[in-house]
Design a protein around this motif. Structure first.
Motif, PDB file in Angstrom:
ATOM      1  N   THR A  34      37.419  54.757  49.461  1.00 46.18           N
ATOM      2  CA  THR A  34      37.080  55.061  50.854  1.00 46.18           C
ATOM      3  C   THR A  34      38.206  55.743  51.627  1.00 46.18           C
ATOM      4  O   THR A  34      37.942  56.466  52.580  1.00 46.18           O
ATOM      5  N   ASN A 129      45.344  43.792  45.158  1.00 47.73           N
ATOM      6  CA  ASN A 129      43.902  43.949  44.934  1.00 47.73           C
ATOM      7  C   ASN A 129      43.209  42.605  45.145  1.00 47.73           C
ATOM      8  O   ASN A 129      43.652  41.591  44.612  1.00 47.73           O
ATOM      9  N   GLY A 131      39.022  41.225  45.136  1.00 45.34           N
ATOM     10  CA  GLY A 131      37.630  41.646  45.014  1.00 45.34           C
ATOM     11  C   GLY A 131      36.852  40.807  44.029  1.00 45.34           C
ATOM     12  O   GLY A 131      37.210  39.669  43.717  1.00 45.34           O
ATOM     13  N   LEU A 148      33.841  45.617  43.027  1.00 47.71           N
ATOM     14  CA  LEU A 148      34.144  45.958  44.406  1.00 47.71           C
ATOM     15  C   LEU A 148      35.481  45.296  44.718  1.00 47.71           C
ATOM     16  O   LEU A 148      35.627  44.081  44.551  1.00 47.71           O
ATOM     17  N   LYS A 149      36.473  46.110  45.110  1.00 50.36           N
ATOM     18  CA  LYS A 149      37.778  45.532  45.435  1.00 50.36           C
ATOM     19  C   LYS A 149      38.351  46.230  46.649  1.00 50.36           C
ATOM     20  O   LYS A 149      38.041  47.394  46.937  1.00 50.36           O
ATOM     21  N   TYR A 150      39.186  45.483  47.359  1.00 54.12           N
ATOM     22  CA  TYR A 150      39.901  46.051  48.484  1.00 54.12           C
ATOM     23  C   TYR A 150      41.376  46.091  48.112  1.00 54.12           C
ATOM     24  O   TYR A 150      41.939  45.094  47.667  1.00 54.12           O
ATOM     25  N   GLN A 157      42.238  50.571  51.169  1.00 53.90           N
ATOM     26  CA  GLN A 157      41.188  51.347  50.508  1.00 53.90           C
ATOM     27  C   GLN A 157      40.214  50.395  49.831  1.00 53.90           C
ATOM     28  O   GLN A 157      40.610  49.501  49.095  1.00 53.90           O
ATOM     29  N   LEU A 158      38.938  50.603  50.083  1.00 61.28           N
ATOM     30  CA  LEU A 158      37.884  49.891  49.385  1.00 61.28           C
ATOM     31  C   LEU A 158      37.482  50.748  48.195  1.00 61.28           C
ATOM     32  O   LEU A 158      37.245  51.949  48.342  1.00 61.28           O
TER      33      LEU A 158
END
Length: 168
Positions: A34, A129, A131, A148-150, A157-158
């Motif tokens: 993202t 990280n 997620g 799915l990780k942030y 960043q997602l």
């Protein structure tokens, strides 16, 4: 000396348990970041260390993004631990935690802009990280997955990823 012996025994038990519990896996995936707003391609692996815990390194290269006279290159290395929360016949759900190294390079193309010369700048960032993911057991050595990780870094960043893992 007792501490070293104890650590060695715990490590050996962990290896024996890991080999009895799950397979080593390698894979590839497509991702979307993202912050860079671009699609990436990546490779990953999973190495069991305990019954519900794996070490999962990965590398993602995001397709360079161009905005006018600016070109952005971004790639990341990840060293994650996956903890399996739920394991059923057809799916496995896991949490992700780990370290991230992101390398970002920005290049200014002076040919298209009279205010800038051809210049570039790069930066390496270390982050965390957090997620989750899911593996879909389809009854073969090939296993589709989604994550799915942030990534907690400057700007954050997602990352959404989907791909396949192959059990060795």
């Amino acid at each position: 000396m007792k501490t070293i012996t104890t650590l060695f025994i715990i490590f050996a038990i962990g290896i024996v348990t890991a080999k009895a519990q799950t397979d080593t896996k390698i894979g590839s995936y497509l991702a979307y970041g993202t912050e860079i707003e671009s699609i990436g391609i990546g490779v990953n692996a999973e190495f069991p260390i305990l019954e519900k815990l794996t070490i999962a390194p990965s590398f993602t290269y995001f397709i360079p993004k161009e905005e006018g006279f600016v070109k952005i290159n971004w790639f990341e290395f990840n060293a994650n631990a996956n903890y399996y929360i739920l394991e059923q016949d057809n799916l496995s759900i896991y949490g992700i935690g780990g370290l991230n190294y992101s390398s970002i390079k920005v290049k200014f193309d002076g040919e298209d802009n009279p205010f800038f010369n051809d210049e570039s700048a790069s930066d390496g960032r270390i982050g965390l990280n957090l997620g989750g993911g899911i593996n879909f057991n389809i009854g073969s050595k090939i296993e589709p997955f989604a994550e799915l990780k942030y990534v907690i870094i400057d700007g954050g960043q997602l990352v959404i990823a989907a791909g396949v893992k192959y059990a060795l």
